[in-house]
Design a protein around this motif. Structure first.
Motif, mmCIF file in Angstrom:
data_model
loop_
_atom_site.group_PDB
_atom_site.id
_atom_site.type_symbol
_atom_site.label_atom_id
_atom_site.label_comp_id
_atom_site.label_asym_id
_atom_site.label_seq_id
_atom_site.Cartn_x
_atom_site.Cartn_y
_atom_site.Cartn_z
ATOM 1 N N CYS A 17 -37.948 25.150 59.451
ATOM 2 C CA CYS A 17 -36.822 25.367 58.698
ATOM 3 C C CYS A 17 -36.890 26.402 57.797
ATOM 4 C CB CYS A 17 -36.807 23.945 57.957
ATOM 5 S SG CYS A 17 -36.241 22.772 59.250
ATOM 6 N N GLY A 21 -34.431 29.685 57.966
ATOM 7 C CA GLY A 21 -33.589 30.128 56.797
ATOM 8 C C GLY A 21 -33.800 31.426 56.239
ATOM 9 N N ALA B 120 -24.970 22.481 49.602
ATOM 10 C CA ALA B 120 -25.399 21.524 50.637
ATOM 11 C C ALA B 120 -26.746 22.625 50.951
ATOM 12 C CB ALA B 120 -24.676 21.278 51.703
ATOM 13 N N GLY B 121 -26.434 23.846 51.261
ATOM 14 C CA GLY B 121 -27.393 24.730 51.678
ATOM 15 C C GLY B 121 -28.487 24.704 50.679
ATOM 16 N N LEU B 123 -29.264 22.717 48.446
ATOM 17 C CA LEU B 123 -30.135 21.517 48.083
ATOM 18 C C LEU B 123 -31.138 21.296 49.216
ATOM 19 C CD1 LEU B 123 -30.313 19.097 46.450
ATOM 20 C CD2 LEU B 123 -28.714 17.984 47.868
ATOM 21 N N ALA B 124 -30.756 21.562 50.570
ATOM 22 C CA ALA B 124 -31.530 21.319 51.633
ATOM 23 C C ALA B 124 -32.719 22.184 51.584
ATOM 24 C CB ALA B 124 -30.873 21.665 53.004
ATOM 25 N N THR B 125 -32.442 23.733 50.934
ATOM 26 C CA THR B 125 -33.667 24.452 50.889
ATOM 27 C C THR B 125 -34.599 24.068 49.741
ATOM 28 O OG1 THR B 125 -31.960 25.979 51.391
ATOM 29 C CG2 THR B 125 -34.241 27.118 50.509
ATOM 30 N N VAL B 127 -34.788 21.110 48.591
ATOM 31 C CA VAL B 127 -35.664 20.013 48.943
ATOM 32 C C VAL B 127 -37.067 20.244 49.840
ATOM 33 C CG1 VAL B 127 -35.772 17.910 50.539
ATOM 34 C CG2 VAL B 127 -33.915 18.369 48.804
ATOM 35 N N LEU B 128 -36.770 21.153 50.707
ATOM 36 C CA LEU B 128 -37.837 21.895 51.556
ATOM 37 C C LEU B 128 -38.933 22.285 50.624
ATOM 38 C CD1 LEU B 128 -36.172 23.591 54.719
ATOM 39 C CD2 LEU B 128 -37.367 21.659 54.641
ATOM 40 N N GLN B 131 -41.732 20.238 48.820
ATOM 41 C CA GLN B 131 -42.487 19.678 49.815
ATOM 42 C C GLN B 131 -44.007 20.114 49.987
ATOM 43 O OE1 GLN B 131 -41.416 16.677 51.404
ATOM 44 N NE2 GLN B 131 -39.350 17.369 50.415
ATOM 45 N N THR B 210 -30.499 27.519 44.770
ATOM 46 C CA THR B 210 -31.537 26.823 45.134
ATOM 47 C C THR B 210 -32.614 26.902 43.884
ATOM 48 O OG1 THR B 210 -31.247 27.771 47.486
ATOM 49 C CG2 THR B 210 -33.505 27.281 46.792
ATOM 50 N N TRP B 236 -35.536 8.207 52.728
ATOM 51 C CA TRP B 236 -34.167 8.371 52.772
ATOM 52 C C TRP B 236 -33.655 7.667 51.520
ATOM 53 C CZ3 TRP B 236 -32.120 12.436 54.925
ATOM 54 C CH2 TRP B 236 -32.777 12.931 56.019
#
Lengths: 282, 336
Positions: A17, A21, B120-121, B123-125, B127-128, B131, B210, B236
């Motif tokens: 992912c 991106g 949203a973009g 936040l997704a980034t 979160v990635l 990790q 981000t 989740w």
């Protein structure tokens, strides 16, 4: 066993992912640089030519000569240097006042300052223009730099104040005991301590002034006084009437972006710190 | 090479030094006068220190603010003195001007589509990146890069990418052929102007968000997440019940700043020509009315409309946020 497989799968997914991106981010940037090195025939070639052969480094020189870009660059540096310097001096002093001194009306004034952060610049634009016009200073650099002495940029004051608040008060108290005055304390004690915040704001303010389009657009009429952004606008407006010369436009866009990108890499820590100081109080 | 005109720079430089010196002189004078008036040392120093901002506020905020409100009720072309016309400007704006409402619609839709999408973009980034990714700094730098680019350069780049034979259409051409459709014209198609701006802004802004959201994610207390895991919460549930509420203040900050910024979009649309002005954001429209048509009164009226619009929308978002940011406070209180 099953757990490790799951972990490997998960991390593979994460990296996949991230790479996707990254491609979305990088491809346009790459295209920008690649276009800037193409000859006019290669612009629309199919399939797209990713690495121009041979790279036309001449584009930069040719485009540079069409308009006085050297002058534009100098103007941008001149405006940015004066505005950033004045902004740093005044915002740090004002923030120091708000953070460390107790006086009647302070909190009300600070709330007003925060409210001005929400005020869209366009509301005060026309009267400000009329003031500068009355002063006979339209079409000079003055409107772009003198206002910085009035600690413009309430967000910077806010960020700097937050930073002052993190410095323990005991440090100054010792100096006050020794009979140091406000100027001495600010200069010898506070200034070295707020260096990270100063640098963060310097970087943000540099970026803001370097990219500012609205003010130069309104105040400057003579083409030789334009900064890079306005030069780029003029370039776009004159060149793209019939056949847009995208290779030249991308070349000049790259040149305009280069100092900021360079600054970003050199001072990345402060860029990121600057954003986060603003956000943590939210 | 044309003449160098050193006097342009020297006159501004001398004015700059003069104003700077005057400001510092005024600060010292304020301190001296207040001390003479028997004001406490600390208070006198405080007033002296905030003087630059206070003067700036009066000269460059308060006065222009009031004066532009007055101008909104006048007709003013700069050459003749302002003429009072009552509510004429607003009447024209709301009921007659054919370009006003389309511009409002574009601006508001842009803000309310591009900001949540960008969040949203981001936040997704974030979160990635949270990790335990190797070389977080490298990825963060990469994602942040587009938001460093000058808006002018970004706008030109996307105009070029969205050109009829630009990169996007070239890459999409197999799909066009498959679906047997005409290539999209993006900025050159009235109906696609808004989506094109949204796509461009998505690329340009989400890096900065981000960084903010990543910092917020790092601050979510580990023990809270661990406790939830022990209690049997899946990933989740942990994300929606703990992480998201814990970072909600940062989300709110990003959202409000994003909306305020998006409603004032100026540089990018000025660099992008669209058919019949379909890409005229409010801020650009104000500029056009005021500084190319010299209708300063009418421009002031629209500027005031934009300000009230920003105020109302910000308040609405704040009111709505009470539903989800309040929850975070509750969690914190339970923790104590």
């Amino acid at each position: 066993m099953g757990l490790t497989v799951r972990r490997i799968l998960k991390s593979a997914l994460v990296y996949a992912c991230l790479t996707m991106g990254a491609a979305v981010v990088v491809v346009p940037l790459f295209w920008m640089v690649s276009t800037s090195l193409k000859g006019p025939d290669a612009l629309f070639s199919y399939p797209p030519e990713w690495i121009p052969r041979p790279p036309m480094w001449r584009n930069y020189i040719d485009a540079w000569k069409i308009l006085p870009f050297g002058r534009f660059l100098f103007n941008t540096i001149f405006i940015t240097a004066l505005a950033v310097t004045a902004e740093l001096i005044t915002t740090s002093l004002v923030a120091y006042g708000f953070a460390r001194f107790d006086f009647r009306g302070r909190d009300v004034l600070f709330v007003i300052l925060l409210a001005t952060m929400m005020l869209p610049g366009v509301v005060t634009l026309i009267p400000s223009f009329l003031i500068w016009r009355r002063l006979g200073l339209v079409d000079t650099f003055d409107p772009l730099v003198l206002g910085a002495w009035f600690a413009w940029g309430p967000a910077y004051i806010f960020m700097m104040r937050q930073f002052f608040l993190t410095i323990p008060k005991s440090i100054e108290e010792a100096a006050i005991m020794d009979g140091a005055n406000v100027v001495q304390i600010y200069w010898h004690i506070m200034l070295p301590m707020i260096r990270p915040a100063l640098l963060a704001i310097a970087v943000l303010s540099f970026q803001g002034n370097w990219n500012n389009l609205q003010a130069p657009l309104i105040y400057l009429n003579t083409m030789e006084k334009y900064p890079m952004v306005l030069g780029l606008k003029f370039f776009e407006a004159t060149l793209s009437k019939e056949a847009p010369m995208w290779n030249y436009m991308m070349a000049m866009s790259v040149l305009m972006a280069l100092p900021i990108v360079g600054l970003f890499f050199a001072a990345q820590k402060y860029f990121i710190e600057g954003i986060n100081i603003g956000a943590t109080k939210g | 090479m044309a003449e160098w005109h050193a006097e342009w720079y020297l006159s501004t430089l001398s004015h700059w030094l003069l104003v700077g010196a005057a400001m510092i002189g005024l600060m010292l004078a304020t301190y001296a006068v207040l001390r003479r008036l028997k004001v406490r040392r600390e208070a006198a120093a405080g007033y002296a220190l905030i003087l630059p901002w206070l003067l700036g506020f009066l000269i460059w905020n308060a006065y222009p603010f009031a004066y532009s409100l007055y101008l909104a009720f006048t007709e003013y072309d700069v050459l003749q003195p302002p003429k009072w016309v009552g509510l004429e400007n607003f009447k024209y704006m709301f009921f007659e001007d054919p370009r006003f409402w389309p511009s409002v619609k574009l601006t508001v839709l842009y803000a309310f589509i591009s900001v949540p999408l960008g969040m949203a973009g981001a936040l997704a980034t974030a979160v990635l990146l949270a990790q335990d990714v190797k070389a977080v700094g490298f990825w963060r730098t990469l994602y942040y890069l587009p938001s460093v680019l000058p808006a002018a350069a970004t706008a030109l780049l996307w105009r070029w990418m969205f050109a009829s034979k630009g990169l996007i259409n070239t890459l999409l051409s197999p799909i066009y052929r498959l679906l047997d459709m005409e290539p999209l014209m993006w900025f050159a198609d009235e109906r696609l102007v808004l989506p094109s701006f949204v796509i461009m802004s998505f690329w340009g802004i989400f890096g900065a968000n981000t960084v903010i959201l990543l910092a917020a994610l790092k601050n979510v207390p580990k023990e809270l997440l661990e406790a939830a895991t022990v209690d049997g919460a899946g990933p989740w549930t942990r994300f929606f019940k703990i992480t998201l509420p814990m970072i909600s203040p940062s989300l709110l900050y990003v959202m409000i700043m994003g909306i305020i910024g998006a409603l004032q979009n100026f540089t990018a649309p000025l660099f992008i020509t669209t058919p019949s002005g379909a890409g005229t954001f409010l801020n650009v429209y104000i500029y056009q009315q005021g500084f190319t048509q010299y209708k300063m009164g009418y421009a002031s009226a629209i500027a005031w409309f934009l300000m009230v619009l920003i105020l109302i929308l910000t308040l609405l978002v704040l009111r709505w946020s009470e539903a989800w940011v309040y929850y975070e406070v509750e969690v914190r209180q339970k923790r104590r």
